[in-house]
Design a protein around this motif. Sequence first.
Motif, PDB file in Angstrom:
ATOM      1  N   THR A 140       0.860  -1.184   0.072  1.00 32.92           N
ATOM      2  CA  THR A 140      -0.099  -0.127  -0.062  1.00 32.92           C
ATOM      3  C   THR A 140       0.851   1.259  -0.009  1.00 32.92           C
ATOM      4  OG1 THR A 140      -1.910   1.080   0.836  1.00 32.92           O
ATOM      5  CG2 THR A 140      -0.156   0.136   2.441  1.00 32.92           C
ATOM      6  N   LEU A 219      -5.431  -2.100   9.404  1.00 35.53           N
ATOM      7  CA  LEU A 219      -5.336  -3.251   8.120  1.00 35.53           C
ATOM      8  C   LEU A 219      -6.157  -4.296   8.454  1.00 35.53           C
ATOM      9  CD1 LEU A 219      -1.549  -3.375   7.785  1.00 35.53           C
ATOM     10  CD2 LEU A 219      -3.106  -2.116   6.396  1.00 35.53           C
ATOM     11  N   TYR A 226      -7.587  -0.531  -1.663  1.00 32.36           N
ATOM     12  CA  TYR A 226      -7.925   0.419  -0.534  1.00 32.36           C
ATOM     13  C   TYR A 226      -9.304   0.966  -1.006  1.00 32.36           C
ATOM     14  CZ  TYR A 226      -7.967   4.185   2.818  1.00 32.36           C
ATOM     15  OH  TYR A 226      -8.377   5.030   3.749  1.00 32.36           O
ATOM     16  N   ASP A 231      -6.807  -3.272   1.804  1.00 33.51           N
ATOM     17  CA  ASP A 231      -5.647  -2.643   2.276  1.00 33.51           C
ATOM     18  C   ASP A 231      -4.896  -2.113   1.267  1.00 33.51           C
ATOM     19  OD1 ASP A 231      -6.722  -3.423   4.982  1.00 33.51           O
ATOM     20  OD2 ASP A 231      -5.815  -5.428   4.941  1.00 33.51           O
ATOM     21  N   THR A 232      -4.751  -2.803  -0.120  1.00 37.20           N
ATOM     22  CA  THR A 232      -3.654  -2.564  -0.777  1.00 37.20           C
ATOM     23  C   THR A 232      -4.057  -1.302  -1.846  1.00 37.20           C
ATOM     24  OG1 THR A 232      -4.461  -4.174  -2.533  1.00 37.20           O
ATOM     25  CG2 THR A 232      -3.563  -4.912  -0.664  1.00 37.20           C
ATOM     26  N   ARG A 235      -3.402   4.789  -1.336  1.00 39.98           N
ATOM     27  CA  ARG A 235      -4.161   5.356  -0.472  1.00 39.98           C
ATOM     28  C   ARG A 235      -4.147   6.900  -0.492  1.00 39.98           C
ATOM     29  NH1 ARG A 235      -4.939   2.258   4.874  1.00 39.98           N
ATOM     30  NH2 ARG A 235      -4.611   0.054   4.262  1.00 39.98           N
TER      31      ARG A 235
END
Length: 247
Positions: A140, A219, A226, A231-232, A235
């Motif tokens: 991320t 997470l 994201y 999560d990845t 962001r």
Amino acid sequence: MAEAEPQALTYIPEVILKKRKHKEESIALTRKTQLELGQNGGKKRRMDDIKRPEQFVREFRDKELDLIRMKQRTKRAKSALSIPNSKLLFVIRIHGKNDMHPKTRNILYKLRLTRIFHGVFLKATPGVLELLQKVEPYVTYGYPNVKNVSDLIYKKGYGKIDNKRVPLIDNNIIEQALGKHGIVCIEDIVHEVVNAGPHFKEISSFLGSFSLNKPKEGLMGKKALYIDGGDTGNRENQINDLINKMN
């Protein structure tokens, strides 16, 4: 012929005799423990380490699936790569262990992300964005603010001198490694990183990766993007919230 007189026994102090006895008992106890572990615990550990055929098959399939998905991601049009709002990225590896294809692992190593929960500063170039697209399920990233760049370098920054990690507690260390580029103190490093300056590559190599703490929250263990609730991926500015939780 006269008989030889018997030789007197050598006197050994009682303290030495006690120490000798204690040492012999200690060696015997250690040997007994080693034998017991070899007969019981050792066998148990060896049996646990043996993988079943289905485990090999499952791991092979996971790695091949990882490679297929990576190729599918790279087939996206280059226009699909979002144009970054900043010249600077902070990338954190958050996934990846046994289910990665060797090609995926090589890309992560190329980005200097050799361990989970390690982060690196990268320039947001088209080449870097393409590499990040290939390893998207395992990282991320986003645009770090000036405060977080400074905090990371001051609190978790290490320099590499003769392949050894050296804490940045003395500006002489920085001047020795980067003085030829006009960088002689931590503030110079922070300024160059924030602005992704002309000596960014040299500084990144000198700093290496940043070891972060596993966040207690933030997470969810999902490899989805994201923006899709995972999560990845990118962001953007929200990476700063994650940095604060891991710093």
